[in-house]
Design an enzyme around this catalytic site. Structure first.
Site, PDB file in Angstrom:
ATOM      1  N   LYS A  65      -3.843  16.221  -6.505  1.00  0.00           N
ATOM      2  CA  LYS A  65      -2.966  16.254  -7.686  1.00  0.00           C
ATOM      3  C   LYS A  65      -2.178  17.572  -7.762  1.00  0.00           C
ATOM      4  CE  LYS A  65      -3.783  12.162  -9.339  1.00  0.00           C
ATOM      5  NZ  LYS A  65      -2.713  11.143  -9.395  1.00  0.00           N
ATOM      6  N   ASP A 118       0.869  -1.176   0.000  1.00  0.00           N
ATOM      7  CA  ASP A 118       0.000   0.000   0.000  1.00  0.00           C
ATOM      8  C   ASP A 118       0.908   1.228   0.000  1.00  0.00           C
ATOM      9  OD1 ASP A 118      -1.575   2.172   0.664  1.00  0.00           O
ATOM     10  OD2 ASP A 118      -2.642   1.159   2.291  1.00  0.00           O
ATOM     11  N   VAL A 119       0.778   2.069  -1.015  1.00  0.00           N
ATOM     12  CA  VAL A 119       1.705   3.206  -1.146  1.00  0.00           C
ATOM     13  C   VAL A 119       1.607   4.203   0.012  1.00  0.00           C
ATOM     14  CG1 VAL A 119       1.921   3.120  -3.663  1.00  0.00           C
ATOM     15  CG2 VAL A 119       0.080   4.488  -2.625  1.00  0.00           C
ATOM     16  N   TYR A 164      -9.627  15.138  -5.270  1.00  0.00           N
ATOM     17  CA  TYR A 164      -8.711  14.678  -6.322  1.00  0.00           C
ATOM     18  C   TYR A 164      -7.869  15.847  -6.852  1.00  0.00           C
ATOM     19  CZ  TYR A 164      -7.191  12.071 -10.473  1.00  0.00           C
ATOM     20  OH  TYR A 164      -6.436  11.443 -11.442  1.00  0.00           O
TER      21      TYR A 164
HETATM   22  N1  LIG Z   1      -7.377   7.505 -16.172  1.00  0.00           N
HETATM   23  C1  LIG Z   1      -7.347   8.854 -16.204  1.00  0.00           C
HETATM   24  O1  LIG Z   1      -8.151   9.512 -16.914  1.00  0.00           O
HETATM   25  C2  LIG Z   1      -6.310   9.606 -15.420  1.00  0.00           C
HETATM   26  C3  LIG Z   1      -6.118  10.961 -15.718  1.00  0.00           C
HETATM   27  C4  LIG Z   1      -5.166  11.695 -15.016  1.00  0.00           C
HETATM   28  C5  LIG Z   1      -4.406  11.061 -14.034  1.00  0.00           C
HETATM   29  N2  LIG Z   1      -4.601   9.737 -13.777  1.00  0.00           N
HETATM   30  C6  LIG Z   1      -3.759   9.144 -12.731  1.00  0.00           C
HETATM   31  O2  LIG Z   1      -3.016   8.083 -13.284  1.00  0.00           O
HETATM   32  C7  LIG Z   1      -2.714   7.133 -12.258  1.00  0.00           C
HETATM   33  C8  LIG Z   1      -3.126   5.744 -12.708  1.00  0.00           C
HETATM   34  O3  LIG Z   1      -4.536   5.744 -12.886  1.00  0.00           O
HETATM   35  P1  LIG Z   1      -5.299   4.713 -13.834  1.00  0.00           P
HETATM   36  O4  LIG Z   1      -6.228   5.493 -14.666  1.00  0.00           O
HETATM   37  O5  LIG Z   1      -4.323   3.791 -14.484  1.00  0.00           O
HETATM   38  O6  LIG Z   1      -6.186   3.954 -12.726  1.00  0.00           O
HETATM   39  P2  LIG Z   1      -6.470   2.407 -12.470  1.00  0.00           P
HETATM   40  O7  LIG Z   1      -7.584   2.391 -11.489  1.00  0.00           O
HETATM   41  O8  LIG Z   1      -6.615   1.679 -13.747  1.00  0.00           O
HETATM   42  O9  LIG Z   1      -5.119   1.901 -11.762  1.00  0.00           O
HETATM   43  C9  LIG Z   1      -4.741   2.353 -10.495  1.00  0.00           C
HETATM   44  C10 LIG Z   1      -3.947   1.255  -9.804  1.00  0.00           C
HETATM   45  O10 LIG Z   1      -3.479   1.771  -8.550  1.00  0.00           O
HETATM   46  C11 LIG Z   1      -3.634   0.744  -7.573  1.00  0.00           C
HETATM   47  N3  LIG Z   1      -3.741   1.342  -6.255  1.00  0.00           N
HETATM   48  C12 LIG Z   1      -4.757   2.095  -5.766  1.00  0.00           C
HETATM   49  N4  LIG Z   1      -4.512   2.424  -4.495  1.00  0.00           N
HETATM   50  C13 LIG Z   1      -3.298   1.884  -4.163  1.00  0.00           C
HETATM   51  C14 LIG Z   1      -2.514   1.877  -2.980  1.00  0.00           C
HETATM   52  N5  LIG Z   1      -2.937   2.481  -1.874  1.00  0.00           N
HETATM   53  N6  LIG Z   1      -1.320   1.243  -2.998  1.00  0.00           N
HETATM   54  C15 LIG Z   1      -0.911   0.581  -4.125  1.00  0.00           C
HETATM   55  N7  LIG Z   1      -1.618   0.551  -5.267  1.00  0.00           N
HETATM   56  C16 LIG Z   1      -2.808   1.195  -5.284  1.00  0.00           C
HETATM   57  C17 LIG Z   1      -4.918   0.023  -7.978  1.00  0.00           C
HETATM   58  O11 LIG Z   1      -4.987  -1.280  -7.382  1.00  0.00           O
HETATM   59  C18 LIG Z   1      -4.789  -0.007  -9.481  1.00  0.00           C
HETATM   60  O12 LIG Z   1      -4.101  -1.163  -9.934  1.00  0.00           O
HETATM   61  C19 LIG Z   1      -3.462   7.611 -11.002  1.00  0.00           C
HETATM   62  O13 LIG Z   1      -2.556   8.329 -10.182  1.00  0.00           O
HETATM   63  C20 LIG Z   1      -4.512   8.537 -11.563  1.00  0.00           C
HETATM   64  O14 LIG Z   1      -4.916   9.500 -10.630  1.00  0.00           O
HETATM   65  C21 LIG Z   1      -5.533   8.995 -14.432  1.00  0.00           C
END
Ligand SMILES: NC(=O)c1ccc[n+]([C@@H]2O[C@H](COP(=O)([O-])OP(=O)(O)OC[C@H]3O[C@@H](n4cnc5c(N)ncnc54)[C@H](O)[C@@H]3O)[C@@H](O)[C@H]2O)c1
Length: 265
Positions: free
Chosen positions: A160, A63-64, A156
């Site tokens: 960010k 867990d990060v 959020y």
């Molecule tokens: N998808 C979008 O539109 C988008 C846009 C901007 C930023 N982001 C950012 O990109 C990053 C990845 O998002 P994504 O879209 O791939 O989401 P996703 O939900 O597909 O993947 C997120 C991953 O993080 C893991 N995770 C969550 N909480 C955790 C914790 N406490 N410890 C360890 N692992 C944990 C989850 O199990 C999952 O595998 C995130 O930081 C998100 O905020 C996503």
């Protein structure tokens, strides 16, 4: 297919590696020659990513936002591969609720993973990088929401924006050790995190109307930017957030009418 081998022999730890953007980052860094540690709190998902990459990857469940977990994870990387050259902090969670309706628990969960998680992770990573000496790099995944407010996204957006500033402070403090810190700010990216939004035609259209490139990002678009920042091609880049958003941050962040229902009077 990738045509360069910029990361040959480097060791990369990627958080949030079990899904979406983190998974794509692991794949891309491996294609460029890095050995990968795929970290996720979902052990099965982390394992699936590592297995898909092959012998040069292994999985860690952590867990990060948990200090002991991240110290153990970094120690495992060093035990396994001897050093840590590249850290990518991509773990994140989303939540949508208007400020006046947001429960403390929701606020805290988003802050814990998206902001505290980056602090805890980068502290453990930076300590190892300083101890081992030599160049290293940390890339944090922020969002266009670091600078663009969105209705229903108070926690959020605040988290960010914090990642953006945390990355810059870290860049300043770690530059004397030869450690670069940068961030990538994705726009809307087609991953499980936003699957519900993309499946809703009116929400999807509202976003697409404000993306000059005319489509959401693919996780691979984000991974390509991370690979650049992690490589020596970005040797003189630190303290920057690179927005990878098809031009969306030049536009207005969509107002989702459904969220306004009942707000006007
Ligand atoms: N998808 C979008 O539109 C988008 C846009 C901007 C930023 N982001 C950012 O990109 C990053 C990845 O998002 P994504 O879209 O791939 O989401 P996703 O939900 O597909 O993947 C997120 C991953 O993080 C893991 N995770 C969550 N909480 C955790 C914790 N406490 N410890 C360890 N692992 C944990 C989850 O199990 C999952 O595998 C995130 O930081 C998100 O905020 C996503």
């Amino acid at each position: 297919m990738i045509h360069v081998n910029r990361l040959e022999g480097r060791v990369a730890l990627v958080t949030g590696a079990g899904s979406g953007i983190g998974h794509a980052i692991c794949t891309r860094l491996a294609e460029e020659g890095a050995r990968i540690v795929a970290l996720d709190r979902d052990a099965a998902a982390a394992n699936a990513t590592a297995t898909a990459i092959g012998d040069d990857a292994y999985a860690v469940a952590a867990d990060v936002a948990n200090v002991e977990d991240m110290q153990r994870a970094v120690a495992e990387v060093v035990e396994r591969f001897g050093r840590l050259d590249i850290a990518v902090n991509a773990a994140g969670v989303g939540a949508s609720s208007l400020l006046v309706d947001t429960q403390m628990e929701t606020w805290q969960r988003v802050m814990d993973v998206c902001l505290t998680g980056v602090f805890v992770s980068s502290q453990a990573q930076a300590r190892q990088m300083i101890a081992q000496g030599g160049p290293a790099v940390i890339v944090n995944i922020a969002s266009t929401n670091a600078q663009q407010p969105g209705e229903g996204l108070a926690a959020y957006c605040a988290a960010k924006a914090g990642v953006d500033m945390l990355s810059r402070v870290a860049a300043l403090e770690l530059a004397p050790y030869g450690i670069r810190v940068a961030a990538v700010g994705p726009g809307l990216t087609d991953t499980p995190m936003v699957a519900r939004l993309l499946a809703n035609p009116s929400a999807r259209d509202a976003f697409l109307d404000n993306i000059p490139a005319g489509r959401p990002a693919r996780p691979e678009d984000i991974a390509a930017a991370v690979a650049f920042l992690a490589s020596d091609d970005a040797a003189y880049v630190t303290g920057q957030t690179l927005y990878v958003d098809g031009g969306a941050s030049m536009m207005r962040y969509p107002s989702l009418a459904s969220r306004r229902a009942g707000a006007a009077a």
